[in-house]
Design a protein around this motif. Structure first.
Motif, short mmCIF file in Angstrom:
data_model
loop_
_atom_site.label_atom_id
_atom_site.label_comp_id
_atom_site.label_asym_id
_atom_site.label_seq_id
_atom_site.Cartn_x
_atom_site.Cartn_y
_atom_site.Cartn_z
N UNK A 83 0.83 -1.21 0.00
CA UNK A 83 0.00 0.00 0.00
C UNK A 83 0.87 1.26 0.00
N UNK A 84 1.97 1.21 0.76
CA UNK A 84 2.90 2.34 0.75
C UNK A 84 3.54 2.52 -0.61
N UNK A 85 3.84 1.39 -1.27
CA UNK A 85 4.42 1.46 -2.61
C UNK A 85 3.43 2.11 -3.59
N UNK A 86 2.15 1.77 -3.47
CA UNK A 86 1.13 2.39 -4.31
C UNK A 86 1.08 3.89 -4.08
N UNK A 87 1.14 4.29 -2.82
CA UNK A 87 1.10 5.73 -2.51
C UNK A 87 2.29 6.47 -3.11
N UNK A 88 3.45 5.83 -3.08
CA UNK A 88 4.67 6.49 -3.56
C UNK A 88 4.78 6.51 -5.08
N UNK A 89 4.24 5.49 -5.75
CA UNK A 89 4.44 5.37 -7.20
C UNK A 89 3.20 5.74 -8.01
N UNK A 90 2.02 5.71 -7.38
CA UNK A 90 0.79 5.94 -8.12
C UNK A 90 0.32 4.72 -8.90
N UNK A 91 1.02 3.61 -8.78
CA UNK A 91 0.64 2.36 -9.45
C UNK A 91 -0.17 1.52 -8.48
N UNK A 92 -1.40 1.20 -8.86
CA UNK A 92 -2.30 0.47 -7.96
C UNK A 92 -1.90 -1.00 -7.88
N UNK A 93 -1.48 -1.41 -6.67
CA UNK A 93 -1.19 -2.82 -6.38
C UNK A 93 -2.30 -3.32 -5.47
N UNK A 94 -2.94 -4.41 -5.85
CA UNK A 94 -3.95 -5.02 -5.00
C UNK A 94 -3.21 -5.80 -3.91
N UNK A 95 -3.03 -5.16 -2.76
CA UNK A 95 -2.20 -5.72 -1.71
C UNK A 95 -2.74 -7.05 -1.20
N UNK A 96 -4.06 -7.16 -1.07
CA UNK A 96 -4.65 -8.39 -0.54
C UNK A 96 -4.46 -9.54 -1.52
N UNK A 97 -4.59 -9.26 -2.81
CA UNK A 97 -4.34 -10.31 -3.80
C UNK A 97 -2.87 -10.72 -3.78
N UNK A 98 -1.99 -9.73 -3.69
CA UNK A 98 -0.56 -10.03 -3.70
C UNK A 98 -0.16 -10.93 -2.53
N UNK A 99 -0.69 -10.65 -1.35
CA UNK A 99 -0.29 -11.45 -0.20
C UNK A 99 -1.00 -12.80 -0.14
N UNK A 100 -1.98 -13.01 -1.01
CA UNK A 100 -2.64 -14.32 -1.06
C UNK A 100 -1.81 -15.35 -1.82
N UNK A 101 -0.73 -14.89 -2.45
CA UNK A 101 0.09 -15.81 -3.27
C UNK A 101 1.57 -15.62 -2.98
N UNK A 102 1.92 -15.43 -1.72
CA UNK A 102 3.32 -15.28 -1.34
C UNK A 102 4.10 -16.54 -1.65
N UNK A 103 5.36 -16.34 -1.95
CA UNK A 103 6.24 -17.46 -2.25
C UNK A 103 7.22 -17.11 -3.35
N UNK A 104 6.73 -16.79 -4.55
CA UNK A 104 7.64 -16.42 -5.63
C UNK A 104 8.40 -15.13 -5.35
N UNK A 105 9.47 -14.88 -6.09
CA UNK A 105 10.28 -13.68 -5.86
C UNK A 105 9.48 -12.40 -6.04
N UNK A 106 9.96 -11.34 -5.41
CA UNK A 106 9.31 -10.03 -5.46
C UNK A 106 9.08 -9.58 -6.90
N UNK A 107 10.08 -9.74 -7.76
CA UNK A 107 9.94 -9.28 -9.15
C UNK A 107 8.78 -9.97 -9.85
#
Length: 207
Positions: free
Chosen positions: A26-50
């Motif tokens: 969410x902080x990254x979205x605020x800083x970049x203006x690119x909308x990241x669905x944080x809840x979706x992202x954390x539902x699939x943790x495991x693969x590399x950040x990139x």
């Protein structure tokens, strides 16, 4: 060095980092203006950040996003993260048997260490920025007896390292998926680990 060395994954195996990682996104979205669905992202943790950032950022902005996310991470992601149920007891069970614990994670090492230090999880070795079969290099280097993780990629790591993979069904992968990926044992969570550890060691020695 003890002949018993147990490897653990970090996110959703030893620690529930979803609240902290979501805050960092969410902080990254605020800083970049690119909308990241944080809840979706954390539902699939495991693969590399990139891999995750590629779902949200154009290719030419991924490295910028990686750098900024990692700058934001200590302020946003460490404090909200909690141990997974049974994590402390699992680490203790290994040490009580004269063994050593190593954490092998796709998260970069310095950020993984912040989590371990903050939560008081006593890892003897730490290897970061590794995913799937890449983890096998660290597992072999440190003579891991078996590897515990929540993702099918963790089972691939264990298989590549030639050691048993023990799965916990606490992450994005269902128990059936983990079994199909080659887990020698699937636990509901790490609460079950201390009762199972001697049997797991036996399986590893048989192998």
């Amino acid at each position: 060095m003890s002949p018993l060395m147990v490897g653990f994954d970090l996110d959703m195996t030893l620690v529930d980092s979803r609240p902290g990682i979501a805050a960092a996104y969410r902080a990254l979205t605020e800083r970049t203006g690119v909308a990241v669905d944080a809840e979706l992202a954390v539902s699939r943790l495991g693969p590399p950040l990139r891999t995750e950032l590629a779902h949200w950022f154009p290719p030419e902005r991924i490295e910028e996003a990686v750098t900024l996310y990692r700058e934001l991470y200590p302020a946003y992601a460490i404090t909200p993260t909690t141990p997974m149920p049974g994590a402390e007891a699992a680490v203790r069970a290994v040490h009580e048997r004269g063994g050593r614990v190593m954490v092998v994670t796709s998260k970069i090492g310095r950020l993984a260490k912040l989590h371990l230090d903050h939560l008081g999880l006593a890892a003897d070795e730490l290897a970061g920025d590794l995913f799937a079969e890449q983890k096998a290099t660290a597992l072999r280097e440190h003579g891991a007896t078996f590897y515990v993780g929540d993702h099918v990629a963790d089972m691939a790591a264990a298989r590549t390292a030639g050691i048993p993979g023990v799965a916990v069904a606490t992450g994005p992968c269902a128990a059936a998926e983990l079994s199909a990926a080659g887990a020698c044992l699937v636990l509901n969570d790490l609460v079950e680990f201390p009762r199972a550890v001697d049997r797991i060691i036996g399986l590893a020695l048989e192998g």
